[in-house]
Design a protein around this motif. Structure first.
Motif, PDB file in Angstrom:
ATOM      1  N   PHE A  39       0.809  -1.569   0.000  1.00  0.00           N
ATOM      2  CA  PHE A  39       0.211  -0.256   0.081  1.00  0.00           C
ATOM      3  C   PHE A  39       0.716   1.515  -0.310  1.00  0.00           C
ATOM      4  O   PHE A  39       0.590   2.467  -0.405  1.00  0.00           O
ATOM      5  N   ASN A  40       1.784   1.528   0.966  1.00  0.00           N
ATOM      6  CA  ASN A  40       2.400   2.363   1.083  1.00  0.00           C
ATOM      7  C   ASN A  40       3.562   2.943  -0.117  1.00  0.00           C
ATOM      8  O   ASN A  40       3.812   4.178  -1.149  1.00  0.00           O
ATOM      9  N   ALA A  41       4.093   1.765  -1.119  1.00  0.00           N
ATOM     10  CA  ALA A  41       4.873   1.099  -1.869  1.00  0.00           C
ATOM     11  C   ALA A  41       4.280   1.868  -3.248  1.00  0.00           C
ATOM     12  O   ALA A  41       4.808   2.779  -4.112  1.00  0.00           O
ATOM     13  N   GLY A  42       2.454   1.420  -3.088  1.00  0.00           N
ATOM     14  CA  GLY A  42       1.869   1.766  -4.352  1.00  0.00           C
ATOM     15  C   GLY A  42       1.091   3.221  -3.803  1.00  0.00           C
ATOM     16  O   GLY A  42       1.118   4.079  -5.716  1.00  0.00           O
ATOM     17  N   LEU A  43       1.174   4.145  -2.713  1.00  0.00           N
ATOM     18  CA  LEU A  43       0.846   5.113  -3.121  1.00  0.00           C
ATOM     19  C   LEU A  43       1.981   6.338  -3.557  1.00  0.00           C
ATOM     20  O   LEU A  43       1.419   7.244  -4.783  1.00  0.00           O
ATOM     21  N   ILE A  44       3.052   6.089  -3.432  1.00  0.00           N
ATOM     22  CA  ILE A  44       4.702   6.938  -4.248  1.00  0.00           C
ATOM     23  C   ILE A  44       4.223   6.188  -5.605  1.00  0.00           C
ATOM     24  O   ILE A  44       4.848   7.460  -6.234  1.00  0.00           O
ATOM     25  N   THR A  45       4.706   4.822  -5.802  1.00  0.00           N
ATOM     26  CA  THR A  45       5.041   4.290  -7.337  1.00  0.00           C
ATOM     27  C   THR A  45       3.453   5.223  -8.116  1.00  0.00           C
ATOM     28  O   THR A  45       3.763   6.038  -9.366  1.00  0.00           O
ATOM     29  N   LEU A  46       2.370   5.116  -8.031  1.00  0.00           N
ATOM     30  CA  LEU A  46       1.173   5.897  -8.273  1.00  0.00           C
ATOM     31  C   LEU A  46       1.355   7.075  -8.529  1.00  0.00           C
ATOM     32  O   LEU A  46       0.741   7.425  -9.599  1.00  0.00           O
ATOM     33  N   THR A  47       1.740   7.632  -7.565  1.00  0.00           N
ATOM     34  CA  THR A  47       1.415   9.644  -8.193  1.00  0.00           C
ATOM     35  C   THR A  47       2.934  10.099  -8.942  1.00  0.00           C
ATOM     36  O   THR A  47       2.966  10.427  -9.785  1.00  0.00           O
ATOM     37  N   VAL A  48       3.819   8.691  -8.960  1.00  0.00           N
ATOM     38  CA  VAL A  48       5.171   9.048  -9.239  1.00  0.00           C
ATOM     39  C   VAL A  48       4.828   9.062 -10.640  1.00  0.00           C
ATOM     40  O   VAL A  48       5.081   9.213 -11.964  1.00  0.00           O
ATOM     41  N   ALA A  49       4.495   7.614 -10.939  1.00  0.00           N
ATOM     42  CA  ALA A  49       4.154   7.083 -12.413  1.00  0.00           C
ATOM     43  C   ALA A  49       3.247   7.566 -13.026  1.00  0.00           C
ATOM     44  O   ALA A  49       2.965   8.829 -14.571  1.00  0.00           O
ATOM     45  N   LEU A  50       2.304   8.329 -12.639  1.00  0.00           N
ATOM     46  CA  LEU A  50       0.701   9.378 -12.738  1.00  0.00           C
ATOM     47  C   LEU A  50       1.672  10.913 -13.342  1.00  0.00           C
ATOM     48  O   LEU A  50       1.273  11.355 -14.355  1.00  0.00           O
ATOM     49  N   ILE A  51       2.571  11.258 -12.664  1.00  0.00           N
ATOM     50  CA  ILE A  51       4.175  12.555 -13.453  1.00  0.00           C
ATOM     51  C   ILE A  51       4.049  12.303 -14.079  1.00  0.00           C
ATOM     52  O   ILE A  51       3.657  13.511 -15.179  1.00  0.00           O
ATOM     53  N   ALA A  52       4.511  11.251 -14.267  1.00  0.00           N
ATOM     54  CA  ALA A  52       5.509  10.990 -15.272  1.00  0.00           C
ATOM     55  C   ALA A  52       5.133  10.610 -16.232  1.00  0.00           C
ATOM     56  O   ALA A  52       4.891  10.796 -17.859  1.00  0.00           O
ATOM     57  N   THR A  53       3.362  10.057 -16.933  1.00  0.00           N
ATOM     58  CA  THR A  53       3.095   9.769 -17.458  1.00  0.00           C
ATOM     59  C   THR A  53       2.160  10.992 -17.959  1.00  0.00           C
ATOM     60  O   THR A  53       2.650  11.064 -19.191  1.00  0.00           O
ATOM     61  N   PHE A  54       1.806  12.095 -17.575  1.00  0.00           N
ATOM     62  CA  PHE A  54       1.322  13.072 -17.740  1.00  0.00           C
ATOM     63  C   PHE A  54       2.561  14.113 -18.897  1.00  0.00           C
ATOM     64  O   PHE A  54       2.607  15.162 -19.679  1.00  0.00           O
ATOM     65  N   LEU A  55       3.156  14.426 -17.963  1.00  0.00           N
ATOM     66  CA  LEU A  55       4.876  15.043 -18.474  1.00  0.00           C
ATOM     67  C   LEU A  55       5.100  14.003 -20.146  1.00  0.00           C
ATOM     68  O   LEU A  55       5.606  14.923 -21.024  1.00  0.00           O
ATOM     69  N   SER A  56       4.820  12.916 -20.187  1.00  0.00           N
ATOM     70  CA  SER A  56       5.298  12.344 -21.329  1.00  0.00           C
ATOM     71  C   SER A  56       4.863  12.295 -22.430  1.00  0.00           C
ATOM     72  O   SER A  56       5.231  12.714 -23.528  1.00  0.00           O
ATOM     73  N   VAL A  57       3.548  12.432 -21.940  1.00  0.00           N
ATOM     74  CA  VAL A  57       2.887  12.742 -22.668  1.00  0.00           C
ATOM     75  C   VAL A  57       2.363  14.226 -23.703  1.00  0.00           C
ATOM     76  O   VAL A  57       2.196  14.696 -24.317  1.00  0.00           O
ATOM     77  N   PHE A  58       2.412  15.037 -22.092  1.00  0.00           N
ATOM     78  CA  PHE A  58       3.021  16.247 -22.920  1.00  0.00           C
ATOM     79  C   PHE A  58       4.003  16.975 -23.261  1.00  0.00           C
ATOM     80  O   PHE A  58       3.769  17.644 -24.621  1.00  0.00           O
ATOM     81  N   PHE A  59       5.097  16.389 -23.259  1.00  0.00           N
ATOM     82  CA  PHE A  59       6.229  16.868 -24.064  1.00  0.00           C
ATOM     83  C   PHE A  59       6.814  15.965 -24.916  1.00  0.00           C
ATOM     84  O   PHE A  59       7.604  15.372 -25.680  1.00  0.00           O
ATOM     85  N   SER A  60       5.318  14.790 -25.578  1.00  0.00           N
ATOM     86  CA  SER A  60       6.025  13.990 -26.406  1.00  0.00           C
ATOM     87  C   SER A  60       6.782  14.866 -27.793  1.00  0.00           C
ATOM     88  O   SER A  60       7.388  13.395 -28.835  1.00  0.00           O
ATOM     89  N   SER A  61       5.854  15.932 -28.056  1.00  0.00           N
ATOM     90  CA  SER A  61       6.846  16.293 -29.996  1.00  0.00           C
ATOM     91  C   SER A  61       7.890  16.245 -29.399  1.00  0.00           C
ATOM     92  O   SER A  61       8.796  16.611 -29.990  1.00  0.00           O
ATOM     93  N   TYR A  62       8.710  16.962 -27.823  1.00  0.00           N
ATOM     94  CA  TYR A  62       9.701  17.484 -28.019  1.00  0.00           C
ATOM     95  C   TYR A  62      10.485  15.917 -27.737  1.00  0.00           C
ATOM     96  O   TYR A  62      12.033  16.095 -28.313  1.00  0.00           O
ATOM     97  N   ILE A  63      10.162  15.364 -27.172  1.00  0.00           N
ATOM     98  CA  ILE A  63      10.642  14.040 -26.992  1.00  0.00           C
ATOM     99  C   ILE A  63      10.806  13.099 -28.735  1.00  0.00           C
ATOM    100  O   ILE A  63      11.953  12.945 -28.683  1.00  0.00           O
ATOM    101  N   ALA A  64      10.068  13.361 -29.285  1.00  0.00           N
ATOM    102  CA  ALA A  64       9.952  13.085 -30.611  1.00  0.00           C
ATOM    103  C   ALA A  64      10.833  13.434 -31.816  1.00  0.00           C
ATOM    104  O   ALA A  64      11.991  12.601 -32.180  1.00  0.00           O
ATOM    105  N   SER A  65      10.948  14.696 -31.459  1.00  0.00           N
ATOM    106  CA  SER A  65      11.871  15.550 -31.993  1.00  0.00           C
ATOM    107  C   SER A  65      13.546  15.678 -31.198  1.00  0.00           C
ATOM    108  O   SER A  65      14.226  15.446 -32.005  1.00  0.00           O
ATOM    109  N   LYS A  66      13.278  15.772 -30.412  1.00  0.00           N
ATOM    110  CA  LYS A  66      14.755  15.800 -29.812  1.00  0.00           C
ATOM    111  C   LYS A  66      15.727  14.490 -28.808  1.00  0.00           C
ATOM    112  O   LYS A  66      16.972  14.640 -29.692  1.00  0.00           O
ATOM    113  N   VAL A  67      14.693  13.526 -29.086  1.00  0.00           N
ATOM    114  CA  VAL A  67      15.271  12.700 -27.836  1.00  0.00           C
ATOM    115  C   VAL A  67      15.513  11.763 -28.914  1.00  0.00           C
ATOM    116  O   VAL A  67      16.286  11.383 -28.959  1.00  0.00           O
TER     117      VAL A  67
END
Length: 204
Positions: free
Chosen positions: A46-74
């Protein structure tokens, strides 16, 4: 190919969002299992899941938001921005599958862990072949990857619920500190390896 490039960054993010908590979960759940205290391991999950889910949600959002940058620059494929965005959905679900897999192994339920991983591999493989055969090409391969990961989460969660552990779940900062103290050194090495793999993929 384009498929490997499109999922490279989401795969990298999936591997680093838990800060080593999956390794800690395996360690502490194994100890509790050997002490005949399997049910107490659910609080660690439960405790590991709370942290992991929170960070994973943020990472998912950032990856989607910056998908154009990732595609062109990375990955140097500007036309793949929508594919990167789609593949980013797998970050959250992939993190959940990883965490539950380590949890199952830790409490001695390797069959449940194997079933979750088998669901991921078989579903992904079948869907990718079918969707590519239907003419969806790289898009079909990524859709298969995403839906396979989602189905693996569904199966893994159902397998966890079938354990019928009865325990009061609560956020415990001392448990989190203990888990991070154990997992972070392993996490750092995993991060370095994953970063190198990502860098090599970007050079292709």
């Amino acid at each position: 190919g384009l498929y490997s490039l499109a999922i490279a960054t989401p795969a990298f993010l999936t591997s680093i969002v838990d800060f080593g908590l999956a390794f800690s979960l395996l360690n502490f759940c194994s100890k509790l299992s050997s002490e005949k205290r399997k049910e107490d391991s659910l609080n660690y999950l439960f405790n590991a899941g709370l942290i992991t889910l929170t960070v994973a949600l943020i990472a998912t959002f950032l990856s989607v938001f910056f998908s154009s940058y990732i595609a062109s620059k990375v990955i140097s494929r500007p036309e793949a921005s929508s594919l990167v965005a789609l593949a980013s959905i797998s970050i959250l679900f992939g993190a959940v599958v990883n965490l539950l897999t380590y949890f199952f192994v830790g409490i001695g339920e390797s069959r449940r862990a194997a079933l979750g991983q088998a669901t991921l591999g078989v579903t992904k493989g079948i869907l990718q072949v079918l969707l590519v055969a239907l003419g969806l090409s790289t898009l079909g391969a990524i859709l298969g990857h995403v839906f396979g990961t989602i189905l693996a989460v569904v199966v893994s969660v159902l397998l966890m619920l079938k354990l019928n552990f009865k325990v009061n779940l609560k956020l415990n900062l001392s448990k989190l500190k203990e888990m991070l103290s154990y997992g972070l050194p392993i996490y750092i090495s995993t991060f370095v390896i994953s970063f190198i793999s990502q860098y090599q993929a970007s050079l292709i």
